[in-house]
Design a protein around this motif. Structure first.
Motif, PDB file in Angstrom:
ATOM      1  N   LYS A  61       0.836  -1.295   0.006  1.00  0.00           N
ATOM      2  CA  LYS A  61       0.064   0.269  -0.113  1.00  0.00           C
ATOM      3  C   LYS A  61       0.826   1.390   0.156  1.00  0.00           C
ATOM      4  O   LYS A  61       0.488   2.168  -0.787  1.00  0.00           O
ATOM      5  N   ILE A  62       1.888   1.235   0.658  1.00  0.00           N
ATOM      6  CA  ILE A  62       2.981   2.278   0.756  1.00  0.00           C
ATOM      7  C   ILE A  62       3.350   2.475  -0.649  1.00  0.00           C
ATOM      8  O   ILE A  62       3.672   3.706  -0.914  1.00  0.00           O
ATOM      9  N   GLU A  63       3.958   1.650  -1.246  1.00  0.00           N
ATOM     10  CA  GLU A  63       4.402   1.729  -2.504  1.00  0.00           C
ATOM     11  C   GLU A  63       3.246   2.211  -3.592  1.00  0.00           C
ATOM     12  O   GLU A  63       3.650   3.139  -4.363  1.00  0.00           O
ATOM     13  N   THR A  64       2.151   1.849  -3.599  1.00  0.00           N
ATOM     14  CA  THR A  64       1.027   2.351  -4.386  1.00  0.00           C
ATOM     15  C   THR A  64       0.846   3.714  -3.840  1.00  0.00           C
ATOM     16  O   THR A  64       0.573   4.683  -5.066  1.00  0.00           O
ATOM     17  N   VAL A  65       0.839   4.118  -2.665  1.00  0.00           N
ATOM     18  CA  VAL A  65       0.658   5.678  -2.418  1.00  0.00           C
ATOM     19  C   VAL A  65       1.947   6.391  -2.950  1.00  0.00           C
ATOM     20  O   VAL A  65       1.644   7.571  -3.493  1.00  0.00           O
ATOM     21  N   ALA A  66       3.034   5.937  -2.855  1.00  0.00           N
ATOM     22  CA  ALA A  66       4.119   6.513  -3.286  1.00  0.00           C
ATOM     23  C   ALA A  66       4.076   6.801  -4.724  1.00  0.00           C
ATOM     24  O   ALA A  66       4.624   8.050  -5.147  1.00  0.00           O
ATOM     25  N   VAL A  67       3.622   5.761  -5.745  1.00  0.00           N
ATOM     26  CA  VAL A  67       3.559   5.970  -7.159  1.00  0.00           C
ATOM     27  C   VAL A  67       2.499   7.135  -7.398  1.00  0.00           C
ATOM     28  O   VAL A  67       2.574   8.066  -8.059  1.00  0.00           O
ATOM     29  N   GLU A  68       1.509   6.989  -6.609  1.00  0.00           N
ATOM     30  CA  GLU A  68       0.283   7.979  -6.836  1.00  0.00           C
ATOM     31  C   GLU A  68       0.769   9.566  -6.510  1.00  0.00           C
ATOM     32  O   GLU A  68       0.508  10.341  -7.144  1.00  0.00           O
ATOM     33  N   VAL A  69       1.554   9.404  -5.426  1.00  0.00           N
ATOM     34  CA  VAL A  69       2.272  10.763  -5.093  1.00  0.00           C
ATOM     35  C   VAL A  69       3.149  11.390  -6.226  1.00  0.00           C
ATOM     36  O   VAL A  69       3.316  12.529  -6.567  1.00  0.00           O
ATOM     37  N   ASN A  70       3.859  10.321  -6.563  1.00  0.00           N
ATOM     38  CA  ASN A  70       4.706  10.770  -7.769  1.00  0.00           C
ATOM     39  C   ASN A  70       4.073  11.375  -9.151  1.00  0.00           C
ATOM     40  O   ASN A  70       4.432  12.184  -9.609  1.00  0.00           O
ATOM     41  N   LEU A  71       3.046  10.370  -9.217  1.00  0.00           N
ATOM     42  CA  LEU A  71       2.044  10.853 -10.485  1.00  0.00           C
ATOM     43  C   LEU A  71       1.599  12.241 -10.232  1.00  0.00           C
ATOM     44  O   LEU A  71       1.501  13.032 -11.103  1.00  0.00           O
ATOM     45  N   LEU A  72       0.921  12.454  -8.928  1.00  0.00           N
ATOM     46  CA  LEU A  72       0.376  13.794  -8.705  1.00  0.00           C
ATOM     47  C   LEU A  72       1.548  14.850  -8.782  1.00  0.00           C
ATOM     48  O   LEU A  72       1.046  16.031  -9.248  1.00  0.00           O
ATOM     49  N   LYS A  73       2.746  14.479  -8.389  1.00  0.00           N
ATOM     50  CA  LYS A  73       3.603  15.470  -8.245  1.00  0.00           C
ATOM     51  C   LYS A  73       4.135  15.914  -9.978  1.00  0.00           C
ATOM     52  O   LYS A  73       4.198  17.018 -10.241  1.00  0.00           O
ATOM     53  N   ALA A  74       4.217  14.759 -10.862  1.00  0.00           N
ATOM     54  CA  ALA A  74       4.281  15.227 -12.349  1.00  0.00           C
ATOM     55  C   ALA A  74       2.817  15.990 -12.781  1.00  0.00           C
ATOM     56  O   ALA A  74       3.377  16.973 -13.740  1.00  0.00           O
ATOM     57  N   ASP A  75       1.993  15.643 -12.482  1.00  0.00           N
ATOM     58  CA  ASP A  75       0.723  16.587 -12.860  1.00  0.00           C
ATOM     59  C   ASP A  75       0.818  17.996 -12.445  1.00  0.00           C
ATOM     60  O   ASP A  75       0.684  18.955 -13.178  1.00  0.00           O
ATOM     61  N   LEU A  76       1.255  18.227 -11.141  1.00  0.00           N
ATOM     62  CA  LEU A  76       1.297  19.358 -10.633  1.00  0.00           C
ATOM     63  C   LEU A  76       2.506  20.242 -11.451  1.00  0.00           C
ATOM     64  O   LEU A  76       2.320  21.493 -11.692  1.00  0.00           O
ATOM     65  N   ARG A  77       3.489  19.611 -11.710  1.00  0.00           N
ATOM     66  CA  ARG A  77       4.666  20.312 -12.594  1.00  0.00           C
ATOM     67  C   ARG A  77       4.039  20.730 -13.780  1.00  0.00           C
ATOM     68  O   ARG A  77       4.607  21.687 -14.165  1.00  0.00           O
ATOM     69  N   LYS A  78       3.221  19.757 -14.331  1.00  0.00           N
ATOM     70  CA  LYS A  78       2.842  20.150 -15.690  1.00  0.00           C
ATOM     71  C   LYS A  78       1.906  21.379 -15.595  1.00  0.00           C
ATOM     72  O   LYS A  78       1.680  22.572 -16.532  1.00  0.00           O
TER      73      LYS A  78
END
Length: 194
Positions: A61-78
């Motif tokens: 679950k922590i890995e899943t949350v980490a992946v989602e956070v990284n995706l959110l960071k990428a979207d936020l950068r865009k």
């Protein structure tokens, strides 16, 4: 003591944990060490297996949350990159609007000046107009201009004023024809050389 991790606030907490209580005289050793103390309690191996399963599930679950956070960071950068680009165009639009506002203010000022000059020119154009009163209706005959020119020569030359006046236009005032016995209409004369 046990350490708990608060992932949301990124803090570790240490809490006291009471040891499992075993009644005195029930020491378990040898093969029975992993066996449950009573029929209702799970064995140590089962507890450790359950803890290991929970740990593995939490790690997943922590890995899943980490992946989602990284995706959110990428979207936020865009999004931030788009805002920066839009911010540049917004600044350009604001500068263009400021330029246009100054041009409108200048044009408004110019229009005001032109209106004032037009009113002045219109008022000055009326300075060449003369209103003649007291002539009988239809005294001018067929052409008002020739009647007024001859009248000016007859009136102004004996007085000593210049008789060189050219009548540009002459007409009776634009009002309804008067009834018999009423005051006659005025004759409006525009002179070329006033």
């Amino acid at each position: 003591m046990a350490t708990l991790v608060d992932w949301k606030n990124n803090r570790n907490y240490t809490t006291p944990v009471a040891p499992l209580w075993r009644p005195a005289g029930l020491e378990v050793s040898g093969e029975a060490a992993g066996a449950p103390l009573s029929a209702g309690e799970p064995s140590r191996a089962e507890v450790l297996a359950a803890i290991e399963d929970s740990r593995v599930a939490l790690e997943g679950k922590i890995e899943t949350v980490a992946v989602e956070v990284n995706l959110l960071k990428a979207d936020l950068r865009k999004v931030l990159d788009k805002v920066k680009v839009a911010g540049g165009s917004i600044a350009e639009i604001q500068s263009e609007v400021g330029t246009l506002q100054s041009q409108v203010a200048q044009a408004t000022s110019t229009v005001g000046q032109l209106e004032a000059r037009l009113e002045d020119a219109e008022a000055r154009s009326c300075w060449n107009n003369v209103r003649l009163l007291g002539f009988q209706e239809r005294a001018e005959g067929l052409t008002v201009e020739s009647f007024v020119e001859s009248w000016i020569k007859d009136v102004l030359q004996p007085v000593g004023l210049s008789g060189v006046s050219v009548v540009e236009r002459a007409y009776q005032a634009l009002v309804a024809q008067r009834r018999p016995g009423a005051l006659p209409r005025a004759i409006i004369v525009r002179l070329l050389n006033y």
